[in-house]
Design a protein around this motif. Structure first.
Motif, PDB file in Angstrom:
ATOM      1  N   ALA A  87       0.806  -1.217   0.000  1.00  6.37           N
ATOM      2  CA  ALA A  87       0.000   0.000   0.000  1.00  6.37           C
ATOM      3  C   ALA A  87       0.842   1.270   0.000  1.00  6.37           C
ATOM      4  N   LEU A  88       2.082   1.190   0.484  1.00  5.73           N
ATOM      5  CA  LEU A  88       2.881   2.390   0.690  1.00  5.73           C
ATOM      6  C   LEU A  88       4.237   2.296   0.016  1.00  5.73           C
ATOM      7  N   GLU A  89       4.662   3.399  -0.564  1.00  8.65           N
ATOM      8  CA  GLU A  89       6.047   3.585  -0.971  1.00  8.65           C
ATOM      9  C   GLU A  89       6.649   4.625  -0.026  1.00  8.65           C
ATOM     10  N   ILE A  90       7.915   4.416   0.355  1.00  8.33           N
ATOM     11  CA  ILE A  90       8.467   5.166   1.476  1.00  8.33           C
ATOM     12  C   ILE A  90       9.846   5.718   1.142  1.00  8.33           C
ATOM     13  N   LYS A  91      10.098   6.939   1.598  1.00 11.49           N
ATOM     14  CA  LYS A  91      11.431   7.518   1.637  1.00 11.49           C
ATOM     15  C   LYS A  91      11.685   8.019   3.055  1.00 11.49           C
ATOM     16  N   ILE A  92      12.903   7.758   3.556  1.00 12.55           N
ATOM     17  CA  ILE A  92      13.253   8.208   4.908  1.00 12.55           C
ATOM     18  C   ILE A  92      14.525   9.050   4.825  1.00 12.55           C
ATOM     19  N   TYR A  93      14.426  10.292   5.346  1.00 17.37           N
ATOM     20  CA  TYR A  93      15.584  11.181   5.439  1.00 17.37           C
ATOM     21  C   TYR A  93      15.918  11.377   6.916  1.00 17.37           C
ATOM     22  N   ASP A  94      17.222  11.479   7.219  1.00 20.21           N
ATOM     23  CA  ASP A  94      17.616  11.584   8.629  1.00 20.21           C
ATOM     24  C   ASP A  94      17.549  13.003   9.176  1.00 20.21           C
ATOM     25  N   SER A  95      17.094  13.965   8.352  1.00 17.21           N
ATOM     26  CA  SER A  95      16.968  15.348   8.815  1.00 17.21           C
ATOM     27  C   SER A  95      16.026  16.092   7.882  1.00 17.21           C
ATOM     28  N   ASP A  96      15.914  17.402   8.083  1.00 16.64           N
ATOM     29  CA  ASP A  96      15.074  18.226   7.206  1.00 16.64           C
ATOM     30  C   ASP A  96      15.737  18.496   5.860  1.00 16.64           C
ATOM     31  N   ASP A  97      17.006  18.153   5.758  1.00 23.37           N
ATOM     32  CA  ASP A  97      17.734  18.330   4.500  1.00 23.37           C
ATOM     33  C   ASP A  97      17.352  17.198   3.548  1.00 23.37           C
ATOM     34  N   ILE A  98      16.498  17.513   2.580  1.00 23.50           N
ATOM     35  CA  ILE A  98      15.985  16.487   1.670  1.00 23.50           C
ATOM     36  C   ILE A  98      16.962  16.345   0.493  1.00 23.50           C
ATOM     37  N   SER A  99      17.991  15.545   0.713  1.00 23.81           N
ATOM     38  CA  SER A  99      18.992  15.314  -0.327  1.00 23.81           C
ATOM     39  C   SER A  99      19.479  13.879  -0.218  1.00 23.81           C
ATOM     40  N   ASP A 100      20.151  13.425  -1.275  1.00 26.70           N
ATOM     41  CA  ASP A 100      20.658  12.047  -1.276  1.00 26.70           C
ATOM     42  C   ASP A 100      21.639  11.806  -0.144  1.00 26.70           C
ATOM     43  N   GLU A 101      22.313  12.860   0.281  1.00 25.51           N
ATOM     44  CA  GLU A 101      23.284  12.726   1.363  1.00 25.51           C
ATOM     45  C   GLU A 101      22.621  12.261   2.660  1.00 25.51           C
ATOM     46  N   LEU A 161      18.072   7.772   3.866  1.00 27.59           N
ATOM     47  CA  LEU A 161      18.326   6.498   4.531  1.00 27.59           C
ATOM     48  C   LEU A 161      17.681   5.321   3.811  1.00 27.59           C
ATOM     49  N   PHE A 162      16.493   5.545   3.276  1.00 28.95           N
ATOM     50  CA  PHE A 162      15.760   4.439   2.660  1.00 28.95           C
ATOM     51  C   PHE A 162      14.871   4.994   1.559  1.00 28.95           C
ATOM     52  N   ASP A 163      14.740   4.226   0.455  1.00 29.40           N
ATOM     53  CA  ASP A 163      13.947   4.686  -0.684  1.00 29.40           C
ATOM     54  C   ASP A 163      13.317   3.494  -1.389  1.00 29.40           C
ATOM     55  N   SER A 164      11.971   3.420  -1.317  1.00 28.39           N
ATOM     56  CA  SER A 164      11.256   2.371  -2.048  1.00 28.39           C
ATOM     57  C   SER A 164      10.371   2.964  -3.141  1.00 28.39           C
ATOM     58  N   PHE A 165      10.595   4.257  -3.465  1.00 25.01           N
ATOM     59  CA  PHE A 165       9.775   4.913  -4.483  1.00 25.01           C
ATOM     60  C   PHE A 165       9.985   4.257  -5.856  1.00 25.01           C
ATOM     61  N   THR A 166       8.897   4.133  -6.594  1.00 22.57           N
ATOM     62  CA  THR A 166       8.920   3.672  -7.975  1.00 22.57           C
ATOM     63  C   THR A 166       8.517   4.848  -8.869  1.00 22.57           C
ATOM     64  N   PRO A 167       8.632   4.714 -10.188  1.00 27.05           N
ATOM     65  CA  PRO A 167       8.187   5.807 -11.064  1.00 27.05           C
ATOM     66  C   PRO A 167       6.739   6.218 -10.840  1.00 27.05           C
ATOM     67  N   TYR A 168       5.915   5.301 -10.314  1.00 30.55           N
ATOM     68  CA  TYR A 168       4.509   5.622 -10.080  1.00 30.55           C
ATOM     69  C   TYR A 168       4.329   6.678  -8.995  1.00 30.55           C
ATOM     70  N   ALA A 169       5.339   6.858  -8.143  1.00 30.18           N
ATOM     71  CA  ALA A 169       5.208   7.766  -6.999  1.00 30.18           C
ATOM     72  C   ALA A 169       4.854   9.183  -7.433  1.00 30.18           C
ATOM     73  N   GLU A 170       5.292   9.589  -8.609  1.00 27.40           N
ATOM     74  CA  GLU A 170       5.020  10.948  -9.061  1.00 27.40           C
ATOM     75  C   GLU A 170       3.543  11.196  -9.330  1.00 27.40           C
ATOM     76  N   LYS A 171       2.785  10.147  -9.634  1.00 29.23           N
ATOM     77  CA  LYS A 171       1.363  10.331  -9.918  1.00 29.23           C
ATOM     78  C   LYS A 171       0.470   9.628  -8.895  1.00 29.23           C
ATOM     79  N   ALA A 172       1.034   9.282  -7.743  1.00 30.38           N
ATOM     80  CA  ALA A 172       0.243   8.639  -6.683  1.00 30.38           C
ATOM     81  C   ALA A 172      -0.867   9.574  -6.213  1.00 30.38           C
TER      82      ALA A 172
END
Length: 594
Positions: free
Chosen positions: A255-269, A272-283
């Motif tokens: 049911a869910l695709e998830i991204k986890i960032y360790d701070s408010d800085d939303i960058s690849d640096e 921590l975790f990314d299960s997004f697929t291309p569908y995430a843009e039109k969820a």
């Protein structure tokens, strides 16, 4: 909708003569009504989908929080192991972690280790000691002059990945050091931001993090930052590979695709975790949640999966609209016949509304009953007992009549009842699993502890329980399951006795040995079970209770427990007094002897 149609007919009948104009106005108004219904139904189903999405998120975050608490408790156990030992060797640490079975239990931890803090003059002695203890290639890494060092001495399970970390100075790396300093200065668990673990030795490189818990000098209780820094010996810690960690959680991945960032800085640096697929843009559903993890605040991005969106996108608004349009055209054909029949239409509409409301009510009640009846059947009396005890204690408090011994006894009773509730629901959940543990007890103990649960209910209904046996029989079996069966039979006996006209309520309980088996018998004086149905009472969904108050599952489950789990038999006979249930199962004492 019915109210609008009736109001429409009333207006037309009063102010407009029978003509094509009146029919046309009715048609326009009904079209407008269809649009309103479509907008309302779409909003309703969209809201349902959003609520379901939020529930999935709440459950996922709860599972993640539970896992964090588990990790903290495991690290605390490591601290306790050090504090309870004069010296912990590599072999003792291995045996301790092996007993926790973190890999077998799929906790999601890469390992559990111990890192010691070192001054510069302590580095060479610790290297020699570790080499002497069997770690021949042990050396502190990275090399270099620093004011303070740390060295990973133990890390279990010591697989190929974790071997790479032995000797590593985590205090030399800024991200790890920041978390270690927070843990050191607060005395609390702390986690690092995103790192690449030294265990990443192949192409499957995952984002990592570490959780630290400080170990202070044995027996010390530092009260401030200065004392904590002075008395620090090292850290019990755990490294995590984030993909491996998340894979152990029930995060509703369908049911869910998830991204986890360790701070408010939303960058690849900081990802921590990314299960997004291309569908995430039109969820169709998305949200960002702040999640507090010890010293850090994670930003967790949730979007719905295609599977979830497909399942929650309802066709009903469109169907309702199409049905409404069809009804409009049909309305043009029938309006002439109905125009002068408003009174009959009102009566029919009212009857239809009442019937619909009644059927909906019955359906909801049946569904609700199916969900709660089984748990309520098992929990009713323990909860009543807890409420009674709490009420008594509240009165004593209000009257300033506090007796420590009495309160301690009452609190122990509440704790025992709560433990029973927990055990009951756990047994219910694990009903068809065979991973239960046998216990040594006596037949009297099993019966008496079960009666403590339902005793208050019996007393309130003046049901007398008579022990018809003085034998002290030991048993080795699944005690909690036998208690559940006895409780079920006693509750059925209570229900049967409540239907008697006289108030002479009695239950006889006896136990004796028959060859190598123990037989526990429960007999009431409720008159027995009709012979034409006695052979059916152990069938699922068969109930003898009036007005369908029973689920018909209690005796079926009891028979399954006794026969499939305890290798015994459960049967019933009618006596001159009433129904007599007999639970027969092996004593199991030969298993202890062997």
């Amino acid at each position: 909708m019915f109210q609008c149609i009736k109001f429409l007919f009333k207006l037309l009948n009063r102010y407009i003569t029978y003509s094509g104009l009146s029919v046309f106005l009715v048609f326009l108004l009904s079209l407008a009504l269809s649009v309103v219904i479509w907008l309302y139904s779409k909003s309703y189903y969209d809201t349902l989908a959003e609520e379901r999405f939020e529930r999935r998120i709440a459950e996922s975050l709860e599972h993640l929080q539970d896992k964090i608490y588990l990790y903290e408790n495991i690290l605390h156990s490591g601290i306790g192991f050090f504090q309870g030992s004069n010296k912990v060797s590599a072999k003792e640490w291995h045996d301790f972690i092996d007993a926790l079975a973190i890999k077998k239990r799929n906790y999601g931890m890469q390992g559990i280790g111990y890192a010691v803090m070192l001054k510069p003059d302590e580095v060479l002695p610790i290297e020699k000691k570790m080499q002497k203890d069997g770690f021949q290639s042990f050396s502190l890494k990275p090399k270099g002059q620093r004011d303070l060092y740390s060295a990973i001495l133990y890390l279990e399970p010591l697989d190929k990945r974790n071997q790479e970390a032995i000797g590593y100075d985590m205090f030399s790396e800024p991200t790890r050091r920041a978390a270690m300093e927070i843990a050191r200065d607060t005395g609390l668990p702390a986690i690092s931001k995103k790192v690449t673990l030294v265990q990443e030795i192949d192409t499957d490189v995952q984002a990592g993090m570490l959780m630290y818990l400080p170990l202070y000098k044995k027996g010390s209780k530092p009260g401030n930052i200065e004392e904590r820094r002075k008395l620090l010996k090292g850290f019990v810690y755990s490294p995590f590979r984030m993909n491996d960690l998340i894979s152990t959680l029930d995060m509703h991945r369908s049911a869910l695709e998830i991204k986890i960032y360790d701070s408010d800085d939303i960058s690849d640096e900081h990802l921590l975790f990314d299960s997004f697929t291309p569908y995430a843009e039109k969820a169709q559903h998305s949200v960002v949640k702040k999640f507090q993890v010890n010293n850090l605040t994670w930003n967790v991005y949730f979007v719905s999966t295609k599977e979830f969106d497909d399942a929650t996108t309802s066709p009903y608004p469109l169907v309702i609209t199409l049905v409404g349009l069809i009804a409009n055209f049909l309305l043009l054909l029938i309006i002439l016949a109905l125009f002068k029949s408003l009174k009959n239409l009102k009566a029919q509409t009212q009857r239809t509304k009442e019937q619909t409301s009644y059927m909906l009510h019955q359906s909801r009640m049946a569904q609700m009953g199916e969900m709660i009846s089984m748990i309520a059947h098992q929990w009713r009396q323990p909860l009543s007992s807890i409420s009674t005890i709490a009420g008594t204690m509240s009165i004593d408090v209000a009257m300033d009549n506090y007796e420590k011994k009495f309160f301690a006894e009452q609190l122990e009773s509440i704790d025992n009842l709560s433990q029973h509730l927990s055990t009951t629901i756990d047994d219910f959940r694990d009903f068809f699993k065979d991973k239960k543990k046998k216990q040594l007890a006596t037949a009297y103990q099993v019966v008496d502890e079960t009666l403590q649960i339902i005793g208050s209910s019996f007393e309130s209904k003046e049901i007398e329980v008579i022990y018809d046996s003085e034998e002290n029989i030991s048993i080795y079996t699944y005690v909690n399951e036998i208690k559940q069966v006895i409780l079920n039979i006693l509750k059925n006996a209570e229900d049967a006795l409540s239907e008697k006209k006289d108030k002479n309520f009695k239950i006889w309980i006896s136990w004796h040995m028959f060859e190598d088996n123990v037989i526990i018998s429960i007999e009431d004086n409720a008159g027995g079970i009709p012979e034409k149905i006695i052979k059916n009472i152990f069938e699922p969904y068969f109930s003898t209770k009036q007005d369908n108050n029973g689920t018909g599952l209690g005796l079926y489950m009891s028979k399954t427990i006794v026969e499939e789990h305890c290798n015994g038999k459960l049967y019933v006979t009618n006596t001159q007094r009433g129904a007599k249930f007999s639970i027969e199962f092996p004593s199991g004492l030969d298993e202890i002897d062997n």
